[in-house]
Design a protein around this motif. Structure first.
Motif, PDB file in Angstrom:
ATOM      1  N   ILE A 162       0.841  -1.207   0.000  1.00 14.02           N
ATOM      2  CA  ILE A 162       0.000   0.000   0.000  1.00 14.02           C
ATOM      3  C   ILE A 162       0.874   1.254   0.000  1.00 14.02           C
ATOM      4  O   ILE A 162       0.605   2.222  -0.718  1.00 14.02           O
ATOM      5  CB  ILE A 162      -0.943  -0.037   1.221  1.00 14.02           C
ATOM      6  N   THR A 163       1.953   1.215   0.793  1.00  8.01           N
ATOM      7  CA  THR A 163       2.838   2.388   0.861  1.00  8.01           C
ATOM      8  C   THR A 163       3.473   2.676  -0.501  1.00  8.01           C
ATOM      9  O   THR A 163       3.550   3.834  -0.916  1.00  8.01           O
ATOM     10  CB  THR A 163       3.940   2.145   1.920  1.00  8.01           C
ATOM     11  N   VAL A 164       3.910   1.620  -1.198  1.00  5.06           N
ATOM     12  CA  VAL A 164       4.488   1.824  -2.531  1.00  5.06           C
ATOM     13  C   VAL A 164       3.444   2.452  -3.453  1.00  5.06           C
ATOM     14  O   VAL A 164       3.731   3.401  -4.198  1.00  5.06           O
ATOM     15  CB  VAL A 164       4.984   0.490  -3.142  1.00  5.06           C
ATOM     16  N   GLY A 165       2.201   1.928  -3.372  1.00  3.01           N
ATOM     17  CA  GLY A 165       1.130   2.467  -4.193  1.00  3.01           C
ATOM     18  C   GLY A 165       0.880   3.940  -3.914  1.00  3.01           C
ATOM     19  O   GLY A 165       0.751   4.754  -4.838  1.00  3.01           O
ATOM     20  N   LEU A 166       0.856   4.286  -2.633  1.00  2.29           N
ATOM     21  CA  LEU A 166       0.622   5.687  -2.254  1.00  2.29           C
ATOM     22  C   LEU A 166       1.763   6.579  -2.731  1.00  2.29           C
ATOM     23  O   LEU A 166       1.537   7.690  -3.229  1.00  2.29           O
ATOM     24  CB  LEU A 166       0.481   5.793  -0.724  1.00  2.29           C
ATOM     25  N   LEU A 167       2.996   6.073  -2.604  1.00  2.00           N
ATOM     26  CA  LEU A 167       4.154   6.864  -3.031  1.00  2.00           C
ATOM     27  C   LEU A 167       4.110   7.087  -4.543  1.00  2.00           C
ATOM     28  O   LEU A 167       4.329   8.208  -5.022  1.00  2.00           O
ATOM     29  CB  LEU A 167       5.450   6.151  -2.631  1.00  2.00           C
ATOM     30  N   ALA A 168       3.800   6.009  -5.287  1.00  2.00           N
ATOM     31  CA  ALA A 168       3.726   6.138  -6.746  1.00  2.00           C
ATOM     32  C   ALA A 168       2.695   7.190  -7.125  1.00  2.00           C
ATOM     33  O   ALA A 168       2.945   8.069  -7.962  1.00  2.00           O
ATOM     34  CB  ALA A 168       3.374   4.786  -7.370  1.00  2.00           C
ATOM     35  N   VAL A 204       3.053   8.689 -10.608  1.00  2.00           N
ATOM     36  CA  VAL A 204       3.286   7.487 -11.411  1.00  2.00           C
ATOM     37  C   VAL A 204       2.039   6.606 -11.311  1.00  2.00           C
ATOM     38  O   VAL A 204       1.446   6.500 -10.234  1.00  2.00           O
ATOM     39  CB  VAL A 204       4.519   6.718 -10.890  1.00  2.00           C
ATOM     40  N   ASP A 205       1.665   5.971 -12.412  1.00  2.00           N
ATOM     41  CA  ASP A 205       0.503   5.086 -12.399  1.00  2.00           C
ATOM     42  C   ASP A 205       0.758   3.906 -11.451  1.00  2.00           C
ATOM     43  O   ASP A 205       1.661   3.100 -11.696  1.00  2.00           O
ATOM     44  CB  ASP A 205       0.251   4.566 -13.825  1.00  2.00           C
ATOM     45  N   PRO A 206      -0.026   3.780 -10.360  1.00  2.00           N
ATOM     46  CA  PRO A 206       0.243   2.723  -9.377  1.00  2.00           C
ATOM     47  C   PRO A 206       0.141   1.314  -9.967  1.00  2.00           C
ATOM     48  O   PRO A 206       0.757   0.390  -9.432  1.00  2.00           O
ATOM     49  CB  PRO A 206      -0.827   2.925  -8.309  1.00  2.00           C
ATOM     50  N   THR A 207      -0.592   1.133 -11.053  1.00  2.00           N
ATOM     51  CA  THR A 207      -0.687  -0.222 -11.612  1.00  2.00           C
ATOM     52  C   THR A 207       0.633  -0.656 -12.242  1.00  2.00           C
ATOM     53  O   THR A 207       0.841  -1.832 -12.492  1.00  2.00           O
ATOM     54  CB  THR A 207      -1.774  -0.313 -12.704  1.00  2.00           C
ATOM     55  N   LEU A 208       1.530   0.313 -12.495  1.00  2.00           N
ATOM     56  CA  LEU A 208       2.786  -0.025 -13.175  1.00  2.00           C
ATOM     57  C   LEU A 208       3.908  -0.394 -12.224  1.00  2.00           C
ATOM     58  O   LEU A 208       5.004  -0.745 -12.666  1.00  2.00           O
ATOM     59  CB  LEU A 208       3.227   1.149 -14.057  1.00  2.00           C
ATOM     60  N   ILE A 209       3.677  -0.303 -10.892  1.00  2.00           N
ATOM     61  CA  ILE A 209       4.780  -0.621  -9.979  1.00  2.00           C
ATOM     62  C   ILE A 209       5.110  -2.113 -10.048  1.00  2.00           C
ATOM     63  O   ILE A 209       4.235  -2.942 -10.212  1.00  2.00           O
ATOM     64  CB  ILE A 209       4.466  -0.210  -8.518  1.00  2.00           C
ATOM     65  N   THR A 253      -8.709   1.832   0.656  1.00  2.00           N
ATOM     66  CA  THR A 253      -9.636   1.389  -0.372  1.00  2.00           C
ATOM     67  C   THR A 253      -9.252   1.972  -1.726  1.00  2.00           C
ATOM     68  O   THR A 253      -9.191   1.265  -2.739  1.00  2.00           O
ATOM     69  CB  THR A 253     -11.074   1.820  -0.012  1.00  2.00           C
ATOM     70  N   VAL A 254      -8.962   3.297  -1.707  1.00  2.00           N
ATOM     71  CA  VAL A 254      -8.623   3.967  -2.961  1.00  2.00           C
ATOM     72  C   VAL A 254      -7.351   3.371  -3.562  1.00  2.00           C
ATOM     73  O   VAL A 254      -7.319   3.009  -4.743  1.00  2.00           O
ATOM     74  CB  VAL A 254      -8.462   5.479  -2.730  1.00  2.00           C
ATOM     75  N   VAL A 255      -6.315   3.203  -2.721  1.00  2.00           N
ATOM     76  CA  VAL A 255      -5.031   2.770  -3.288  1.00  2.00           C
ATOM     77  C   VAL A 255      -5.089   1.308  -3.741  1.00  2.00           C
ATOM     78  O   VAL A 255      -4.499   0.945  -4.755  1.00  2.00           O
ATOM     79  CB  VAL A 255      -3.864   3.025  -2.305  1.00  2.00           C
ATOM     80  N   LEU A 256      -5.834   0.467  -3.025  1.00  2.00           N
ATOM     81  CA  LEU A 256      -5.937  -0.931  -3.456  1.00  2.00           C
ATOM     82  C   LEU A 256      -6.667  -1.034  -4.792  1.00  2.00           C
ATOM     83  O   LEU A 256      -6.359  -1.894  -5.613  1.00  2.00           O
ATOM     84  CB  LEU A 256      -6.619  -1.776  -2.387  1.00  2.00           C
ATOM     85  N   LYS A 257      -7.637  -0.146  -4.999  1.00  2.00           N
ATOM     86  CA  LYS A 257      -8.313  -0.115  -6.299  1.00  2.00           C
ATOM     87  C   LYS A 257      -7.338   0.355  -7.370  1.00  2.00           C
ATOM     88  O   LYS A 257      -7.302  -0.185  -8.474  1.00  2.00           O
ATOM     89  CB  LYS A 257      -9.537   0.806  -6.240  1.00  2.00           C
ATOM     90  N   ASP A 258      -6.532   1.381  -7.012  1.00  2.00           N
ATOM     91  CA  ASP A 258      -5.556   1.909  -7.973  1.00  2.00           C
ATOM     92  C   ASP A 258      -4.555   0.834  -8.376  1.00  2.00           C
ATOM     93  O   ASP A 258      -4.192   0.689  -9.538  1.00  2.00           O
ATOM     94  CB  ASP A 258      -4.808   3.108  -7.370  1.00  2.00           C
TER      95      ASP A 258
END
Lengths: 163, 505, 314
Positions: free
Chosen positions: C157-163, C168-173, C304-309
């Protein structure tokens, strides 16, 4: 059958065919479920659905191998199975599962002990039930009270060991 | 100060009466839980953690290590005598050990296991003291692709070793792999094959499957034979001493097992299970009488038992020097360190040398204690089988369910114990090997995850799998292991098939 | 099967409901884990301080705590003597497992402890600062492989939030999940992955020993034991804390809730709790009442938002 015909008429190995059906069913389920996975694996290219598909395909192949073998070889003779004792042990496990929360660990496990003993020929519950319950209480005492494993307690445990 | 100086200092710590007492309690408990099916060292150490809050940190940690070592000794006893592995690292021991016991050679099997454990424990603990820094450097070079290659090798070694029928062996292996797929995929968090049952999200517990297949399945099978099996169980007699031939066939496997077990234990993601599987495979290859494998070959007990003890000692290398736990027990021991405000890692050797070297020296002492505890008491263990069968199996089932209830008393878990037990019975009846199921369940998910990690790091480039020298060598070995034995078998295939056909008609 | 019938009859006579102890704390994890440790520490302190005469700990492991939570929500309803331990991981697990029971179905009492998530690289990595890392991420998201804990967990989740914060598009991490911190640590130290992300406590010993370099921490304030900047300081709007909490049963009256809160308050302010935090190396991030409710709601919302992202929750 020996010597009656040059090409003896064999019946297929029923067990192998039953096993083949089961393997195919499980394999098919794995393939369907694997294909339903939305994950494409991201950068790795191998997603969470790919392992189930791989396993499923191999299981189906093994099912085919079982069919081939089952049709080629005749029925395999199995030793006579006494299903009464098997039922007793399975019944004991079921009884323990159901009673665990209601009566606590010791009584439920004591009854499993007695059922198993009876499956192995000790048919006197007047001895095996008390022996089982006493042993289970000792186990409870050591593992729950001394080693603090959390075993489900019922009135018996609470009476003996306090709450 | 050099290693010798530190070790001498550590021995002074280890010989203090209180520390000796802690070590004795640890090894005795460890042997006991190792013997009891379904209760492993990890669970016991976890249960003891809260109890040791107020106790001496050094003493408690030494006790934990004693439990770990003791579990490895004790695990072999039930494997051999009852075909019920006390913990997962002894699954392989059951293969040959139980066959030996059935042939009336339970005594020598126990002796070679105990002495092999001692030899391996001693050598591996010394290796831990002297080689720790080097082994750590070696292990650090390995990445996911190397672990994947290592696991492929283990798969091949194991599946080539099991059973008379390749089809049945493969079926068992893939049933295990299928069970391994159930639950949350560790890499994406996706639920797989759990059919909406929340308890299935964590997958099938290895201990539940092993206890169900070996303990419950065996009990059902024996019960179903009625009185026919009666004499077979009681037929264990004869000498418990190892003959000259036993010794000459055992000492090489002990040393090989140590050599295999220690580095594998020292590598992250390894563990005693893999070490014992690999050792079994290598013994089968090196054996002077390979045809005895599957029918009670002493090498198949000596090697894996040495390997799992050496691996237990090896596990302590990354745990102590890097703070890396590589097995469940090591992870819980890490929590034990942290409970006392100690963080294992390179700094620990500087900040708490007395404790670290006291611990290592105590392992040498514990090892001697275990030999004394296990060798003279062998006759006592052998006598276990003279307990009337109805009490024995009733007790086994009670302890088998105790392990499951103690960790997770949910009806789903107990149902799994029952269903896998019935499955184990049916597989025994139709002569499908049991062990590959357990092997598939343990190694399958690990191999899958390492593969996907390696591919994620390389962004989907499959050539990465052979791009590191270690993985290239390991995969080549695995490939040879896969191709060569069937080729050899194929050359004799026609003969065998005609014999089978003749027997059927 | 006469004896079986006899046994059933005997069992039926014996059957009586088990009665409850003063407090029963559900640890929704296997013995030995963090939540189990928290539950057992609470047990010890509550008894030592005389806040509760008898405390039982019960382990209900499974699926990131959601199995225990579901059982707790259905069986403990209205029972003020039952507590459950949980944490941030549960928030994510409820979403990714599509758990039918959520934290809204229990009565959260207080946040007890917490830990920052650290971002670290091996000492011989070319990456020196968090800014450099983010530049690499912007240039080619796939080339930055992140080693961390389980998918959908606090590290992910932290990586997603940072992206997201870096545009950066979080789906691309390229997130590589490892089952334990130890395994991930080996991959980071061996330079198998670009960067590691895990609880600060996992990295600190390596940082102190000079084998790793901490680039940033995820909390709003800097973390004790490292001089790494916060993500906020570096200009990325991320504030994540891996916290542990205690919750009570659903369906409690206001008085019952207040009484439980008072007990927990007394526990947290006791000397033996302070001692426990010290020996366990836990940071006290105690937060209760309305403040905790607000914080919890914000965390659930952001998660919720970041997990969807990221694409883990549809």
């Amino acid at each position: 059958m020996t010597g009656q015909a040059t090409r003896p008429q064999r019946r297929p190995d029923g067990a192998a065919l039953v096993i083949a059906v089961m393997l195919a069913a499980v394999g098919g389920t794995f393939i369907v479920q694997g294909r339903a996975s939305p994950d494409n694996g991201g950068y790795s290219g191998v997603g969470s659905g790919d392992a189930p598909i791989f396993v499923g395909v191999v299981l189906v192949l093994l099912a085919i191998a079982h069919v081939v073998k089952g049709l080629r070889s005749g029925p395999v003779g199995l030793p006579v199975q006494h299903l009464g004792p098997v039922g007793l042990i399975v019944g004991g496990l079921l009884l323990q599962l159901v009673l665990l929360r209601i009566t606590g660990f010791s009584i439920a496990s004591g009854l499993l002990f007695a059922c198993t003993a009876s499956a192995f020929g000790h048919r006197n519950p007047a001895i095996s039930v008390p022996v089982g319950i006493v042993l289970a209480i000792a186990v409870y005492g050591v593992f729950d009270q001394l080693l603090r494993l959390n075993l489900p307690a019922g009135w018996l445990e609470l009476t003996i060991f306090g709450s | 100060m050099d290693t010798f100086g530190f070790l001498a200092q550590g021995l002074a710590t280890a010989m203090q009466p209180m520390i000796l007492l802690y070590a004795l309690i640890g090894v005795t408990l460890g042997t006991a839980v190792g013997v009891l099916p379904g209760i492993g060292p990890a669970l016991t150490v976890a249960l003891l953690l809260p109890v040791t809050y107020g106790l001496d940190p050094a003493g408690s940690l030494i006790m934990f290590a004693g439990i770990y070592y003791g579990g490895m000794y004790g695990g072999s006893t039930t494997s051999i005598l009852l075909n019920t592995p006390g913990e997962s690292a002894s699954i392989v021991t059951a293969l040959e050990g139980n066959k030996m016991a059935r042939a009336g050679r339970g005594g020598p099997a126990l002796a070679t296991a105990a002495i092999g454990s001692f030899v391996a424990g001693l050598l591996a603990t010394l290796a831990l003291a002297f080689l720790a820094p080097f082994v750590v450097k070696l292990a650090l070079v390995l990445g996911p692709r190397d672990y994947f290659a290592l696991m492929m090798l283990a798969f091949i070694t194991v599946s080539a070793a099991f059973g008379d029928s390749t089809m049945k062996g493969l079926t068992s292996l893939f049933v295990g792999l299928a069970l391994g797929v159930v639950g949350i995929d560790g890499l994406t968090g996706q639920a797989r094959l759990s059919f909406g049952v929340p308890q299935l999200l964590d997958g099938v517990e290895v201990t539940t499957l092993a206890v169900a297949m070996f303990a419950v399945g065996e009990a059902l099978f024996v019960a179903a034979q009625g009185s026919a099996m009666h004499d077979k169980i009681h037929a264990i007699k004869g000498s418990v001493r190892m003959t000259r031939e036993d010794w000459s066939r055992s000492w090489r496997p002990w040393l090989r097992g140590t050599a295999i077990g220690f580095p594998i234990g020292a590598m992250p993601a390894g563990g005693a299970d893999i070490a014992s599987f690999l050792s079994y495979g290598s013994e089968k290859r090196f054996a002077r009488k390979p045809e005895e494998f599957g029918h009670g070959a002493i090498e198949g007990v000596a090697g894996p038992e040495a390997a799992n003890n050496a691996a237990a000692a090896g596990t302590l290398v990354p745990l102590l020097t890097l703070g890396l736990p590589t097995t469940a027990t090591a992870a819980i021991m890490l929590a034990g360190f942290q409970q006392f405000g100690l963080q294992p890692g390179p700094l620990l050797f500087v900040t708490a040398p007395t404790l670290v070297w006291g611990l290592i020296a105590s392992l040498l002492v514990a090892n001697v204690m275990l030999l004394v505890l296990n060798l003279p008491l062998i006759r006592l263990w052998v006598r276990l089988l003279t307990i009337p069968r109805h009490w024995l199996y009733a007790g086994i089932l009670l302890f088998a369910t105790l392990g499951t209830i103690g960790v997770n008393p949910s009806p789903v878990e107990l149902s799994m114990l029952m269903i896998f037990g019935i499955m184990g019975y049916l597989m025994r009846l139709h002569a499908y090997p049991i062990a590959p199921v357990v092997v598939g369940l343990i190694l399958g998910p690990m191999a899958e995850q390492q593969l996907r990690r390696a591919l994620a790091i390389s962004q989907g480039d499959w050539t990465t799998l052979v791009a590191s020298p270690v993985s290239a060598v390991l995969l080549t070995l695995a490939f040879l292991g896969l191709v060569v034995p069937p080729l050899l078998r194929w050359r004799g295939k026609g003969d065998v098939l005609s014999k089978v056909a003749a027997a059927e008609d | 099967m006469k004896h079986t019938l006899l046994s059933v009859a005997l069992a039926a006579v014996c059957a009586m409901p088990a009665f409850a102890a003063d407090y029963t704390i559900i640890a929704p994890a296997a013995p030995g884990g963090g939540w189990d440790g928290t539950a057992r520490a609470m047990q010890t302190v509550l008894q030592q301080e005389g806040i509760s005469g008898n405390v039982q700990v019960q382990n209900v492991p499974g699926a990131g705590g959601t199995v225990g939570l579901a059982q707790f929500a259905s069986s403990a309803s209205g029972d003020a003597n039952q507590l459950i331990v949980g944490g941030y991981v549960m928030v994510g697990a409820i979403l990714t497992n599509a758990s039918p029971v959520s934290l809204a179905d229990v009565t959260p009492i207080a946040r007890l402890t917490g830990e920052a998530v650290g971002i670290a690289v091996s000492a011989n990595s070319p990456v020196q600062t968090i800014e450099e890392l983010v530049e690499m991420l912007k240039a080619d998201p796939g080339s930055v492989s992140w080693a961390g804990g389980s998918a959908g967990g606090v590290d992910h989740i932290t990586v997603g939030l940072l992206a997201k914060a870096a545009g950066v598009d979080p789906t691309l991490i390229n997130y590589v999940a490892f089952s334990g911190g130890g395994e991930a640590l080996a991959a980071i130290l061996g330079n198998q992955v670009t960067v590691g992300i895990s609880g600060v406590g996992e990295f600190l010993p390596q940082v102190e020993a000079g084998t790793m370099r901490m680039l940033a921490v995820s909390t709003a304030e800097r973390w004790v034991g490292t001089d790494a900047p916060t993500l906020m300081e570096s200009g990325y709007d991320v504030d994540v804390q891996n916290w542990r909490m205690v919750a009570a049963a659903p369906g409690l009256t206001e008085e019952q809730k207040a009484a439980v809160t008072a007990d927990i308050d007394a526990m947290v302010n006791s000397a033996s709790w302070a001692e426990t935090l010290e020996t366990q190396n836990w940071a006290n991030t105690y937060l209760s009442g309305a403040d905790f409710d607000t914080q919890l709601a914000a965390d659930i919302e952001a998660t919720t938002v970041v997990l969807k992202d990221i694409g883990l929750v549809q």
